[in-house]
Design an enzyme around this catalytic site. Structure first.
Site, PDB file in Angstrom:
ATOM      1  N   LYS A   1       1.152  -1.358   0.302  1.00 59.71           N
ATOM      2  CA  LYS A   1      -0.148   0.256  -0.240  1.00 59.71           C
ATOM      3  C   LYS A   1       1.150   1.067   0.260  1.00 59.71           C
ATOM      4  O   LYS A   1       1.257   1.330   1.197  1.00 59.71           O
ATOM      5  CB  LYS A   1      -1.332   0.224   0.746  1.00 59.71           C
TER       6      LYS A   1
ATOM      7  N   CYS B   1      13.654  10.598   6.882  1.00 62.15           N
ATOM      8  CA  CYS B   1      13.515  10.599   8.736  1.00 62.15           C
ATOM      9  C   CYS B   1      14.542  10.830   9.419  1.00 62.15           C
ATOM     10  O   CYS B   1      14.150  10.880  10.290  1.00 62.15           O
ATOM     11  CB  CYS B   1      12.515   9.003   8.243  1.00 62.15           C
TER      12      CYS B   1
ATOM     13  N   GLU C   1       8.517  16.195  15.970  1.00 59.95           N
ATOM     14  CA  GLU C   1       9.182  15.686  14.692  1.00 59.95           C
ATOM     15  C   GLU C   1       8.150  17.472  13.616  1.00 59.95           C
ATOM     16  O   GLU C   1       7.128  16.847  13.258  1.00 59.95           O
ATOM     17  CB  GLU C   1       9.195  14.433  13.493  1.00 59.95           C
TER      18      GLU C   1
END
Ligand code: NAD
Length: 485
Positions: free
Chosen positions: A177, A287, A389
């Site tokens: 996905k 990330c 973040e």
């Protein structure tokens, strides 16, 4: 208008169901329509993967599977221009980045795990028994089953193949996905799978959103044996709840709030270059990126000036122009989130040394998701800008006075993905790296990856490790066979 379809059991299917639009982050125009996979289609994808698993793929020999993996890598290489264009259409990243990082790494992932499958030593033990005849214990590595691969949008092909390659190498079948923001390269990879002769049902792609939609239909499906996920830590929590039903295994690569630590004895230019790359690459949407920088006081001011100058030198614009060095964020929604942190920084009293807003660009980019590379100082450590973040091209730089202080501040975060340490003192580099709670500590470098090493995060940055033999451990069910002689 380009139509992006789901891929199930070796075929692109037309659903005539709900569709959603893909908006270019460069111009704000709709560039494609995507057919959303409903629950019935997700069921068909999982059934196809399950049938392919038991019907043939798990029965293929390692050499049959690895030959096909090598063919996939070669075909990605042959069609690399199409992959680069697809990645640019979805993300707006500069050609220079897509062509040197995303697409080559997509191919390299298949080669790396093909190679590892052939070289990984197998475990055997001879065991003493009271009758003196003994026993031989071998360890076999069966595939885990049908793997759900849920992916983010920042490095779409790279991160998806990082999971698909080892999963297939170990004899599993997959239902992928992709992110709703970056559906194209997973779909193009389906064409590659057919072209090289991957049997139907081994690789399936379902498109759609996450919560209460395609993503959850997949993670809740009892026919899925394990879930590998890359994305936000909060999403990881939601997926883990679904994985608990039926006790399915998970591998999570999640968010980060990574610290860079710069000592006064560093190679100054290399450190500035390295931190700039770690902050601004892919418009800060990595990330592993650095959003907190701690610099030893004697070089603090000089460092801030140099980093801010790097930020200002980045050039946004046409992804295909050779002088474009920074793309847009993935979407206007994401830009709203990043801009809310820009506002928080201001409210919390930051000094802004570069950026802080939206760049002025030609009119055709006015509806894109462009944002300025930004450098702040002067925030308290309690500010949300330092704790949460952001996932944008921005960082806060703070001075420190001792090694212990730098370590304590770097560790003062629930995240624990990566760090980069800049010093010419090798002993100190080792000492500091061992005391920072992260999955990967780079010294005098950043994002320098060897695919054989363990990759993952501590704290809320992940669960488990992938990479090299660690991927093989996640994607297989180890079985001990004990033969009494
Ligand atoms: P996200 O968590 O919003 O979405 C990731 C994927 O999960 C998408 O495909 C989305 O549709 C799906 N999803 C969302 N909710 C779901 C649910 N409830 N059930 C099932 N699927 C669901 O992340 P994103 O915004 O696409 O990516 C950015 C995030 O990814 C950042 O936090 C970044 O740090 C992280 N990331 C981590 C790594 C790593 O290796 N640790 C690498 C890249 C990105």
């Amino acid at each position: 208008m380009k139509l992006i379809r789901n891929f199930v059991n070796g075929e692109f299917v037309t659903t005539h169901g709900a569709r959603f639009a893909k908006v270019s982050p460069v111009t704000g125009e709709i560039v494609a329509e995507i057919e959303s996979a409903d629950e019935a289609l997700v069921n068909s994808a999982v059934s196809a993967a399950s049938a392919a698993l038991s019907g043939y793929w798990s029965l293929f020999s390692v050499s049959q599977r690895t030959a096909l993996l090598q063919a996939i890598a070669a075909e990605i290489g042959r069609r690399s221009k199409e992959f680069i264009d697809a990645e640019i259409a979805d993300t707006g990243k500069p050609y220079a980045l897509a062509s040197t990082l995303d697409v080559p790494r997509g191919a390299a992932n298949f080669l790396a795990f093909s190679d590892l499958m052939q070289r990984t030593p197998q475990e055997t033990w001879t065991t003493e028994t009271p009758d003196g005849r003994g026993a031989i214990n071998t360890v076999t590595y069966a595939p885990k089953g049908v793997i759900a691969v849920i992916c983010p949008w920042n490095l779409p092909l790279l991160l998806m193949t990082w999971k698909v390659a080892p999963a297939l190498a170990c004899g599993n079948t997959v239902v992928v996905k992709p992110s709703e923001e970056s559906p194209s390269t997973a779909t193009l990879l389906a064409e590659v799978m057919n072209a090289v002769g991957i049997p139907p049902g081994v690789y399936n792609v379902v498109h759609g959103h996450g919560p209460k939609a395609t993503g959850e239909f997949l993670t809740q499906h009892p026919g899925v044996d394990a879930i590998t996920f890359t994305g936000e830590s909060k999403t990881g929590e939601a997926i883990m709840k679904n994985a608990a039903e039926g006790l399915r295994d998970v591998s999570f690569e999640l968010g980060g709030k990574n610290a860079g630590i710069v000592f006064a004895d560093c190679d100054f230019d290399a450190a500035v270059e390295g931190i700039a790359r770690a902050t601004f690459l892919n418009c800060g949407q990595v990330c592993l990126g650095t959003e907190r920088v701690y610099v030893e006081r004697p070089i603090f001011e000089r460092f801030v000036t140099a980093l801010a100058s790097k930020a200002r030198s980045l050039k946004p614009g046409d992804p295909y122009a050779s002088d474009t060095t920074i793309g847009p964020l993935i979407s206007r929604e994401h830009r709203e989130k990043v801009l809310s942190y820009f506002a928080k920084a201001k409210a919390d009293g930051a000094t802004c040394h570069a950026g802080g807003g939206i760049p002025s660009l030609p009119e055709n980019y006015a509806n894109g998701a462009w944002i300025e590379p930004t450098v702040w100082t002067g925030l308290p450590e309690t500010s949300a800008v330092i704790r949460e973040e952001i996932f944008g091209p921005c960082c806060h730089v703070a001075p420190f006075d001792s090694e212990d202080e730098a370590i304590a501040r770097a560790n003062d975060s629930p995240y624990g993905l990566a760090t980069s340490i800049w010093t010419q003192d090798v002993s100190r580099a080792n000492r500091v790296a061992r005391r920072i709670r992260v999955g990967i500590a780079w010294v005098n470098s950043w994002f320098l990856r060897d695919l054989r090493t363990p990759f993952g995060g501590a704290g809320i940055s992940g669960i488990g490790r992938e990479g090299g033999s660690h991927s093989l451990a996640f994607y297989t069910e180890m079985r001990n066979v004990c033969v009494k002689l």
